[in-house]
Design a protein around this motif. Structure first.
Motif, PDB file in Angstrom:
ATOM      1  N   LEU A 160       0.802  -1.219   0.000  1.00 36.19           N
ATOM      2  CA  LEU A 160       0.000   0.000   0.000  1.00 36.19           C
ATOM      3  C   LEU A 160       0.837   1.273   0.000  1.00 36.19           C
ATOM      4  CD1 LEU A 160      -2.835  -1.032   2.482  1.00 36.19           C
ATOM      5  CD2 LEU A 160      -2.792  -1.208  -0.009  1.00 36.19           C
ATOM      6  N   GLY A 161       2.161   1.144   0.021  1.00 29.88           N
ATOM      7  CA  GLY A 161       3.030   2.302  -0.110  1.00 29.88           C
ATOM      8  C   GLY A 161       3.040   3.187   1.132  1.00 29.88           C
ATOM      9  N   LYS A 162       3.616   4.366   0.955  1.00 33.34           N
ATOM     10  CA  LYS A 162       3.764   5.322   2.055  1.00 33.34           C
ATOM     11  C   LYS A 162       3.124   6.664   1.733  1.00 33.34           C
ATOM     12  CE  LYS A 162       8.435   6.205   0.314  1.00 33.34           C
ATOM     13  NZ  LYS A 162       9.872   6.264   0.659  1.00 33.34           N
ATOM     14  N   HIS A 163       2.074   6.648   0.926  1.00 33.57           N
ATOM     15  CA  HIS A 163       1.414   7.895   0.525  1.00 33.57           C
ATOM     16  C   HIS A 163       0.278   8.277   1.476  1.00 33.57           C
ATOM     17  CE1 HIS A 163       3.703   7.781  -3.182  1.00 33.57           C
ATOM     18  NE2 HIS A 163       3.277   6.553  -3.405  1.00 33.57           N
ATOM     19  N   LEU A 164      -0.162   7.373   2.332  1.00 34.03           N
ATOM     20  CA  LEU A 164      -1.246   7.651   3.264  1.00 34.03           C
ATOM     21  C   LEU A 164      -0.852   7.213   4.652  1.00 34.03           C
ATOM     22  CD1 LEU A 164      -4.432   6.556   1.258  1.00 34.03           C
ATOM     23  CD2 LEU A 164      -3.670   8.873   1.725  1.00 34.03           C
ATOM     24  N   ILE A 165      -1.417   7.892   5.640  1.00 36.73           N
ATOM     25  CA  ILE A 165      -1.222   7.541   7.051  1.00 36.73           C
ATOM     26  C   ILE A 165      -2.483   6.849   7.535  1.00 36.73           C
ATOM     27  CG2 ILE A 165      -0.825   8.423   9.375  1.00 36.73           C
ATOM     28  CD1 ILE A 165       0.708  10.717   8.199  1.00 36.73           C
ATOM     29  N   PHE A 166      -2.371   5.566   7.834  1.00 31.57           N
ATOM     30  CA  PHE A 166      -3.513   4.802   8.275  1.00 31.57           C
ATOM     31  C   PHE A 166      -3.675   4.914   9.786  1.00 31.57           C
ATOM     32  CE2 PHE A 166      -2.140   2.851   4.298  1.00 31.57           C
ATOM     33  CZ  PHE A 166      -3.342   2.808   3.606  1.00 31.57           C
ATOM     34  N   PRO A 167      -4.819   4.491  10.330  1.00 37.62           N
ATOM     35  CA  PRO A 167      -5.017   4.573  11.785  1.00 37.62           C
ATOM     36  C   PRO A 167      -3.898   3.867  12.538  1.00 37.62           C
ATOM     37  CG  PRO A 167      -7.092   4.051  10.696  1.00 37.62           C
ATOM     38  CD  PRO A 167      -6.031   3.979   9.638  1.00 37.62           C
ATOM     39  N   PRO A 168      -3.468   4.421  13.673  1.00 34.91           N
ATOM     40  CA  PRO A 168      -2.346   3.824  14.416  1.00 34.91           C
ATOM     41  C   PRO A 168      -2.743   2.504  15.066  1.00 34.91           C
ATOM     42  CG  PRO A 168      -3.316   5.605  15.678  1.00 34.91           C
ATOM     43  CD  PRO A 168      -4.005   5.616  14.337  1.00 34.91           C
ATOM     44  N   ILE A 169      -1.721   1.780  15.508  1.00 30.12           N
ATOM     45  CA  ILE A 169      -1.897   0.500  16.192  1.00 30.12           C
ATOM     46  C   ILE A 169      -1.774   0.741  17.689  1.00 30.12           C
ATOM     47  CG2 ILE A 169      -1.026  -1.858  16.447  1.00 30.12           C
ATOM     48  CD1 ILE A 169       0.072  -1.676  13.652  1.00 30.12           C
ATOM     49  N   TYR A 170      -2.706   0.203  18.458  1.00 32.20           N
ATOM     50  CA  TYR A 170      -2.672   0.300  19.918  1.00 32.20           C
ATOM     51  C   TYR A 170      -2.162  -1.022  20.478  1.00 32.20           C
ATOM     52  CZ  TYR A 170      -5.632   4.348  19.026  1.00 32.20           C
ATOM     53  OH  TYR A 170      -6.122   5.536  18.546  1.00 32.20           O
ATOM     54  N   TYR A 171      -1.121  -0.946  21.298  1.00 33.50           N
ATOM     55  CA  TYR A 171      -0.448  -2.138  21.807  1.00 33.50           C
ATOM     56  C   TYR A 171      -0.929  -2.456  23.224  1.00 33.50           C
ATOM     57  CZ  TYR A 171       2.694  -1.092  17.930  1.00 33.50           C
ATOM     58  OH  TYR A 171       3.196  -0.812  16.683  1.00 33.50           O
ATOM     59  N   ASP A 172      -0.938  -3.747  23.524  1.00 33.78           N
ATOM     60  CA  ASP A 172      -1.290  -4.198  24.869  1.00 33.78           C
ATOM     61  C   ASP A 172      -0.190  -3.804  25.849  1.00 33.78           C
ATOM     62  OD1 ASP A 172      -3.448  -5.268  23.612  1.00 33.78           O
ATOM     63  OD2 ASP A 172      -2.645  -7.312  23.560  1.00 33.78           O
ATOM     64  N   GLN A 173      -0.588  -3.622  27.109  1.00 34.33           N
ATOM     65  CA  GLN A 173       0.351  -3.186  28.141  1.00 34.33           C
ATOM     66  C   GLN A 173       0.196  -4.051  29.377  1.00 34.33           C
ATOM     67  OE1 GLN A 173      -0.474   0.946  28.897  1.00 34.33           O
ATOM     68  NE2 GLN A 173       0.035   1.611  26.823  1.00 34.33           N
ATOM     69  N   GLN A 174       1.320  -4.282  30.044  1.00 32.84           N
ATOM     70  CA  GLN A 174       1.358  -4.985  31.323  1.00 32.84           C
ATOM     71  C   GLN A 174       2.327  -4.270  32.247  1.00 32.84           C
ATOM     72  OE1 GLN A 174       2.196  -9.146  30.938  1.00 32.84           O
ATOM     73  NE2 GLN A 174       0.211  -9.637  30.068  1.00 32.84           N
ATOM     74  N   LYS A 175       1.862  -3.975  33.461  1.00 33.71           N
ATOM     75  CA  LYS A 175       2.678  -3.272  34.452  1.00 33.71           C
ATOM     76  C   LYS A 175       2.580  -4.001  35.789  1.00 33.71           C
ATOM     77  CE  LYS A 175       2.119   1.298  32.340  1.00 33.71           C
ATOM     78  NZ  LYS A 175       1.686   2.712  32.560  1.00 33.71           N
ATOM     79  N   GLU A 176       3.718  -4.172  36.408  1.00 35.78           N
ATOM     80  CA  GLU A 176       3.793  -4.844  37.712  1.00 35.78           C
ATOM     81  C   GLU A 176       3.933  -3.788  38.808  1.00 35.78           C
ATOM     82  OE1 GLU A 176       6.525  -8.196  40.044  1.00 35.78           O
ATOM     83  OE2 GLU A 176       6.963  -7.644  37.959  1.00 35.78           O
ATOM     84  N   TYR A 177       3.250  -3.994  39.916  1.00 32.58           N
ATOM     85  CA  TYR A 177       3.305  -3.052  41.025  1.00 32.58           C
ATOM     86  C   TYR A 177       3.320  -3.826  42.342  1.00 32.58           C
ATOM     87  CZ  TYR A 177      -1.716  -3.981  41.394  1.00 32.58           C
ATOM     88  OH  TYR A 177      -2.929  -4.596  41.526  1.00 32.58           O
ATOM     89  N   GLY A 178       3.677  -3.116  43.398  1.00 30.90           N
ATOM     90  CA  GLY A 178       3.752  -3.736  44.714  1.00 30.90           C
ATOM     91  C   GLY A 178       3.338  -2.756  45.795  1.00 30.90           C
ATOM     92  N   PHE A 179       3.275  -3.238  47.042  1.00 34.91           N
ATOM     93  CA  PHE A 179       2.880  -2.440  48.204  1.00 34.91           C
ATOM     94  C   PHE A 179       4.041  -2.359  49.192  1.00 34.91           C
ATOM     95  CE2 PHE A 179      -1.055  -4.158  46.496  1.00 34.91           C
ATOM     96  CZ  PHE A 179      -1.858  -3.027  46.437  1.00 34.91           C
ATOM     97  N   ALA A 180       4.118  -1.208  49.866  1.00 32.51           N
ATOM     98  CA  ALA A 180       5.177  -0.985  50.857  1.00 32.51           C
ATOM     99  C   ALA A 180       4.720  -1.551  52.199  1.00 32.51           C
ATOM    100  CB  ALA A 180       5.507   0.501  50.969  1.00 32.51           C
ATOM    101  N   ASN A 181       5.051  -2.789  52.469  1.00 35.06           N
ATOM    102  CA  ASN A 181       4.740  -3.455  53.736  1.00 35.06           C
ATOM    103  C   ASN A 181       6.020  -3.981  54.363  1.00 35.06           C
ATOM    104  OD1 ASN A 181       1.971  -3.039  53.449  1.00 35.06           O
ATOM    105  ND2 ASN A 181       1.750  -4.908  52.210  1.00 35.06           N
TER     106      ASN A 181
END
Length: 314
Positions: A160-181
């Motif tokens: 499809l070439g590079k003459h048009l900008i198609f809708p962007p891609i949304y990527y999945d995300q994963q984030k790890e967190y913890g508690f101060a105990n």
């Protein structure tokens, strides 16, 4: 013991009655079910490389749709069920079974940049009508009409070439967190490291564009590979069973995306929040007004009066 045998509440279960014909019937033999063989290696496709097709025409037909025209070459070998004397008619229909759009991944400066691709799969349905010789002489041939239906698979990748900008891609995300105990260890030390695993996952569902077939054209050429003379028939009459065909398939598609597509060099598409188009239109309107005033000054009879009236534009 004799007193216990005469007790009225004592009950003894007798053996169940089994007829003699049941005893004489042999038990049925159960044959073990065969275990399907397990292939040690997976089956790979015979050809994993798809041909790349460059669009003959690629234009934007709406705010979120484009029209793509592409030419796909194809070749196949067809074997008829019986010997054919002559091909009478071939009816053809194009069917698109799959269309997958793969958008290009945004890259950083200095890294090669790819272009979006469209994977197409389908088949050409061919209904071949031919004549089969059943009786022949040195000057005549009589036969019957036969019909054979076959599906010819096709596949390609459209750049499809590079003459048009198609809708962007949304990527999945994963984030790890913890508690101060804090916990007290046996040695008396304090530690914030607890045996826990907390994870936040986000998943975006990207929408694929809708593909619509607008036009198709099939230009083909068929050759008989195993022509043999017709025994006892007229001169130069032959029969065959194997055909080699070459096709040029012209396809026109419309891709409709869920959101708007833009041009890379469009100032309105790069920074939509700044509203550059509105600023440019306002500037052009001011310049047009000034030019109209100057035209009136040059052509008008009262130059001094017009200069005083239009001094705020100068």
């Amino acid at each position: 013991m004799s007193h216990q045998k005469n007790c009225s509440h004592q009950w003894t279960q007798h053996a169940p009655f089994i007829p003699n014909w049941v005893r004489g019937t042999p038990s049925p033999k159960v044959c073990p079910q065969p275990i399907p063989p397990v292939s040690p290696n997976p089956t790979f496709p015979s050809n994993a490389i798809l041909q790349m097709c460059t669009p003959l025409q690629f234009e934007k037909s709406g705010p979120n749709s484009v029209v793509v025209t592409v030419s796909i070459p194809a070749e196949s070998v067809i074997t008829l069920p019986t010997k054919a004397l002559e091909i009478k008619l071939i009816k053809k229909n194009l069917k698109i079974t799959q269309s997958h759009f793969l958008n290009c991944v945004p890259s950083e400066p200095g890294i090669p940049h790819d272009t979006p691709k469209l994977f197409l799969e389908g088949f050409v349905r061919k209904d071949i009508q031919y004549s089969e010789a059943v009786h022949q002489t040195s000057t005549t041939v009589s036969g019957v009409m036969k019909d054979f239906l076959v599906d010819i698979p096709i596949s390609c990748v459209i750049d499809l070439g590079k003459h048009l900008i198609f809708p962007p891609i949304y990527y999945d995300q994963q984030k790890e967190y913890g508690f101060a105990n804090s916990i007290t260890l046996p040695s008396g030390c304090l530690s914030n490291n607890l045996p826990e695993f907390n994870l936040l996952s986000r998943q975006f569902y990207n929408q694929s564009p809708a593909c619509q077939l607008l036009f198709s054209q099939i230009n083909e050429m068929d050759h008989a590979l195993d022509r043999l003379p017709l025994q006892g028939g007229p001169l130069e009459e032959c029969t065959f069973t194997t055909l080699q065909e070459k096709m040029i398939i012209l396809i026109q598609l419309r891709l409709t995306f869920p959101t708007q597509i833009n041009y890379p060099d469009d100032p309105c598409s790069c920074h939509p929040k700044k509203d550059k188009c509105s600023d440019l239109n306002l500037l052009f309107n001011k310049i047009s007004t000034i030019l109209a005033k100057l035209n009136r000054i040059i052509k008008g009879p009262h130059v001094a009066l017009l200069l005083l009236q239009n001094k705020h534009f100068l």
